[in-house]
Enzyme design. Structure first.
Site, PDB file in Angstrom:
ATOM      1  CE  LYS A  22      -1.631   1.688   4.070  1.00 30.65           C
ATOM      2  NZ  LYS A  22      -1.418   3.110   4.364  1.00 30.65           N
ATOM      3  CG  ASN A  23       2.259   2.729   3.530  1.00 34.38           C
ATOM      4  OD1 ASN A  23       1.118   3.065   3.227  1.00 34.38           O
ATOM      5  ND2 ASN A  23       2.627   2.501   4.774  1.00 34.38           N
ATOM      6  CB  CYS A 116      -5.078  10.306  11.077  1.00 32.48           C
ATOM      7  SG  CYS A 116      -3.478   9.645  11.532  1.00 32.48           S
ATOM      8  NE  ARG A 121       0.766  10.622  10.029  1.00 33.92           N
ATOM      9  CZ  ARG A 121       0.215   9.608   9.384  1.00 33.92           C
ATOM     10  NH1 ARG A 121      -0.935   9.131   9.794  1.00 33.92           N
ATOM     11  NH2 ARG A 121       0.789   9.096   8.297  1.00 33.92           N
ATOM     12  CG  ASP A 304       3.267   1.535   9.568  1.00 33.18           C
ATOM     13  OD1 ASP A 304       3.522   1.742   8.371  1.00 33.18           O
ATOM     14  OD2 ASP A 304       2.990   2.437  10.380  1.00 33.18           O
ATOM     15  NE  ARG A 397      -7.340   4.718   5.249  1.00 35.82           N
ATOM     16  CZ  ARG A 397      -6.761   5.861   5.613  1.00 35.82           C
ATOM     17  NH1 ARG A 397      -7.099   6.436   6.728  1.00 35.82           N
ATOM     18  NH2 ARG A 397      -5.844   6.423   4.857  1.00 35.82           N
TER      19      ARG A 397
HETATM   20  C1  EPZ Z   1       4.422   6.994   6.246  1.00 37.79           C
HETATM   21  O1  EPZ Z   1       3.683   8.067   6.817  1.00 37.79           O
HETATM   22  C2  EPZ Z   1       3.444   5.824   6.141  1.00 37.79           C
HETATM   23  N1  EPZ Z   1       2.330   6.180   5.257  1.00 37.79           N
HETATM   24  C3  EPZ Z   1       2.917   5.471   7.535  1.00 37.79           C
HETATM   25  O2  EPZ Z   1       2.094   4.303   7.397  1.00 37.79           O
HETATM   26  C4  EPZ Z   1       4.115   5.111   8.423  1.00 37.79           C
HETATM   27  O3  EPZ Z   1       3.657   4.849   9.725  1.00 37.79           O
HETATM   28  C5  EPZ Z   1       5.112   6.283   8.445  1.00 37.79           C
HETATM   29  O4  EPZ Z   1       5.516   6.606   7.100  1.00 37.79           O
HETATM   30  C6  EPZ Z   1       6.361   5.959   9.249  1.00 37.79           C
HETATM   31  O5  EPZ Z   1       6.982   4.831   8.729  1.00 37.79           O
HETATM   32  C7  EPZ Z   1       2.517   6.107   3.916  1.00 37.79           C
HETATM   33  O6  EPZ Z   1       3.589   5.790   3.434  1.00 37.79           O
HETATM   34  C8  EPZ Z   1       1.344   6.459   3.061  1.00 37.79           C
HETATM   35  P1  EPZ Z   1       6.571  10.373   8.394  1.00 37.79           P
HETATM   36  P2  EPZ Z   1       4.328   9.562   6.833  1.00 37.79           P
HETATM   37  O7  EPZ Z   1       6.544  11.595   7.543  1.00 37.79           O
HETATM   38  O8  EPZ Z   1       5.053   9.806   5.579  1.00 37.79           O
HETATM   39  C9  EPZ Z   1       6.505  13.602  11.876  1.00 37.79           C
HETATM   40  C10 EPZ Z   1       0.238   2.940   7.803  1.00 37.79           C
HETATM   41  O9  EPZ Z   1      -0.214   2.440   8.848  1.00 37.79           O
HETATM   42  N2  EPZ Z   1       6.563  14.592  10.774  1.00 37.79           N
HETATM   43  O10 EPZ Z   1       7.809   9.538   8.405  1.00 37.79           O
HETATM   44  O11 EPZ Z   1       3.260  10.510   7.225  1.00 37.79           O
HETATM   45  C11 EPZ Z   1       5.123  12.956  11.954  1.00 37.79           C
HETATM   46  O12 EPZ Z   1       4.262  13.740  12.721  1.00 37.79           O
HETATM   47  C12 EPZ Z   1       0.720   4.374   7.800  1.00 37.79           C
HETATM   48  O13 EPZ Z   1       0.367   2.328   6.711  1.00 37.79           O
HETATM   49  C13 EPZ Z   1       6.658  15.933  11.097  1.00 37.79           C
HETATM   50  O14 EPZ Z   1       6.711  16.307  12.270  1.00 37.79           O
HETATM   51  O15 EPZ Z   1       5.363   9.408   8.036  1.00 37.79           O
HETATM   52  C14 EPZ Z   1       5.394  11.640  12.602  1.00 37.79           C
HETATM   53  O16 EPZ Z   1       5.445  11.828  14.001  1.00 37.79           O
HETATM   54  C15 EPZ Z   1       0.505   5.063   9.138  1.00 37.79           C
HETATM   55  N3  EPZ Z   1       6.684  16.847  10.082  1.00 37.79           N
HETATM   56  C16 EPZ Z   1       6.786  11.274  12.088  1.00 37.79           C
HETATM   57  O17 EPZ Z   1       7.374  12.506  11.609  1.00 37.79           O
HETATM   58  C17 EPZ Z   1       6.608  16.468   8.767  1.00 37.79           C
HETATM   59  O18 EPZ Z   1       6.648  17.356   7.877  1.00 37.79           O
HETATM   60  C18 EPZ Z   1       6.751  10.245  10.976  1.00 37.79           C
HETATM   61  O19 EPZ Z   1       6.171  10.828   9.879  1.00 37.79           O
HETATM   62  C19 EPZ Z   1       6.503  15.094   8.471  1.00 37.79           C
HETATM   63  C20 EPZ Z   1       6.492  14.174   9.480  1.00 37.79           C
END
Ligand code: EPZ
Length: 418
Positions: A22-23, A116, A121, A304, A397
């Site tokens: 998915k990701n 969410c 996020r 995850d 999802r």
């Molecule tokens: C991706 O989300 C995945 N989603 C998530 O999977 C996964 O949990 C996550 O990466 C971590 O591995 C998809 O790929 C579609 P991040 P993403 O940016 O890109 C903070 C699932 O269950 N952050 O690495 O949103 C954020 O708040 C989903 O399949 C900022 O502060 O993850 C979080 O605490 C859930 N500012 C942390 O970093 C930003 O600009 C990780 O976020 C961006 C992120």
């Protein structure tokens, strides 16, 4: 709203195949916006999020056909370079159309994705990076408005190895003027899959999978085809399903190298783990040891899989300390596991799980987010009696036909359509 009924007590046995990731699929769909013409993606999982991304691409003037895992995307210039709120709110990964649209067409307006269940996020790191590349960014009425005739390559250093931020910058930098380097880049396998797809389109990306990625901008990219990588989180979820039921299963069409952290922890609990090039064999044990886990960016233990592993630890011998360092609110499954008689003390970003072999009792529970719902299904597989998992749309999802896959392995699980 659909719910899942799970009768506990069966040990899972047999083989199961993993679907496409998915990701990765979602991001590759948005990366397609960088090149007009017909793209073909295969091994695409049939999930709610993929269907939502299809709807968004169609709103951006793409012709999209999706059947039997094959997704064809015929990209033309969007009439309106706008990703509307009612589409983005359904699937927050839609923010990943910002980088491609901005880089290809010089402007883009994308609704802010919002938070969410698992956290706020924010996308500040995405926006700061695009600004550093020369974009004018304005937030107005819940939308990000970005403008830049041609993005300029630069040095980006992420304070956190953000997956989405790394992906947005990789896509934007592919058509920028000059070279962009990303330091403290995310190293998730989905980043490598994206780099492979972009390079097939004509991009010049090196270092994906490491913490320093170099992107040399080019003038034009071309439509191409690509097979989506296997879903490592589904594979990990199935591995834990085999372990929690003391089963004996083989997970096929997966990439074991993507799951080193989980497999090492499963071995520490006493579970038998044997890997071949594209498969993982799980030999469960009657009783298993409690181990601690700390989630962090790849290659550490994936956030995850935290909820699913916690379900496994509620039945272990001993106490497990589970630390969640990636998201600020990813313990929504704890209260529901406690309803099933688990002994868990949640604190801020740490949960102490006092395992009790055979201790889970089936109960009605509520899914709150995608991975929490998987955790509750796994707990139901090993609980005594029946577990009713409500709001199962969360599961839909991110998992393709999970109840069918588990039933084929001997689980007593059925979906009640309401
Ligand atoms: C991706 O989300 C995945 N989603 C998530 O999977 C996964 O949990 C996550 O990466 C971590 O591995 C998809 O790929 C579609 P991040 P993403 O940016 O890109 C903070 C699932 O269950 N952050 O690495 O949103 C954020 O708040 C989903 O399949 C900022 O502060 O993850 C979080 O605490 C859930 N500012 C942390 O970093 C930003 O600009 C990780 O976020 C961006 C992120």
């Amino acid at each position: 709203m659909d719910k899942m009924l799970v009768q506990g007590g069966n040990s899972l046995r047999g083989d199961v195949a993993v679907s496409g990731a998915k990701n990765s699929a979602l991001i590759l769909m948005f990366a397609s916006l960088l090149a007009e013409g017909k793209h073909e993606l295969t091994n695409v999982p049939n999930l709610m999020d993929v269907r939502s991304a299809k709807t968004l691409l169609e709103a951006l003037n793409c012709k999209v056909e999706f059947s039997n895992g094959r997704l064809s995307i015929d990209v033309s210039k969007p009439e309106k370079l706008v990703a509307e709120y009612d589409l983005v709110r359904k699937m927050r990964a839609s923010i990943l159309c910002l980088g491609p649209m901005l880089s290809k067409y010089g402007e883009a307006s994308v609704s802010l994705p919002g938070g969410c269940a698992i956290g706020s996020r924010p996308i500040n790191l995405h926006l700061e990076a695009l600004k550093a590349m020369g974009a004018e960014i304005e937030i107005d009425k819940g939308y990000v408005h970005a403008k830049c005739p041609r993005l300029q390559g630069t040095e980006i250093l992420f304070e956190f190895a953000t997956v989405g931020g790394t992906e947005n910058v990789m896509m934007a930098a592919s058509l920028a003027e000059g070279v962009t380097t990303i330091e403290n880049a995310a190293k998730e396998p989905e980043i490598v899959d994206l780099a492979n797809y972009l390079n097939k389109m004509g991009a010049k990306i090196t270092g994906a999978g490491s913490s320093i990625i170099r992107i040399e901008g080019v003038e034009k990219l071309n439509a191409t085809e690509h097979r989506v990588m296997p879903d490592r989180i589904e594979a990990g979820t199935l591995a834990i399903a085999g372990a929690i039921t003391s089963g004996d299963i083989v997970i096929r069409d997966c990439e074991p190298l993507h799951l080193d952290a989980l497999l090492s922890k499963l071995r520490d609990t006493g579970v038998g783990v044997h890997v071949e090039s594209q498969s993982i064999a799980i030999k469960g044990v009657k009783e298993w040891r409690a181990v601690d886990i700390t989630t962090a960016p790849h290659p550490a233990f994936p956030t995850d899989l935290q909820a699913q592993f916690m379900a496994f630890m509620t039945l272990a011998n001993g106490t497990s300390v589970i630390s969640e360092t990636v998201f600020e609110n990813r313990f929504m499954h704890v209260t529901e596991l406690i309803r099933m008689n688990a002994d868990i003390t949640p604190k801020t970003r740490v949960a102490v799980v006092r395992g009790k072999p055979g201790g889970l009792v089936g109960a009605p529970v509520m899914a709150t987010d995608l991975r929490a719902s998987a955790s509750l299904v796994l707990a139901g597989l090993a609980a005594s009696g029946e577990t009713e998992v409500n709001r199962i749309y969360h599961l839909d999802r991110g998992y393709e036909k999970l109840e069918e896959k588990l039933s084929k392995l001997g689980a007593k699980i059925k979906r009640i359509k309401e």
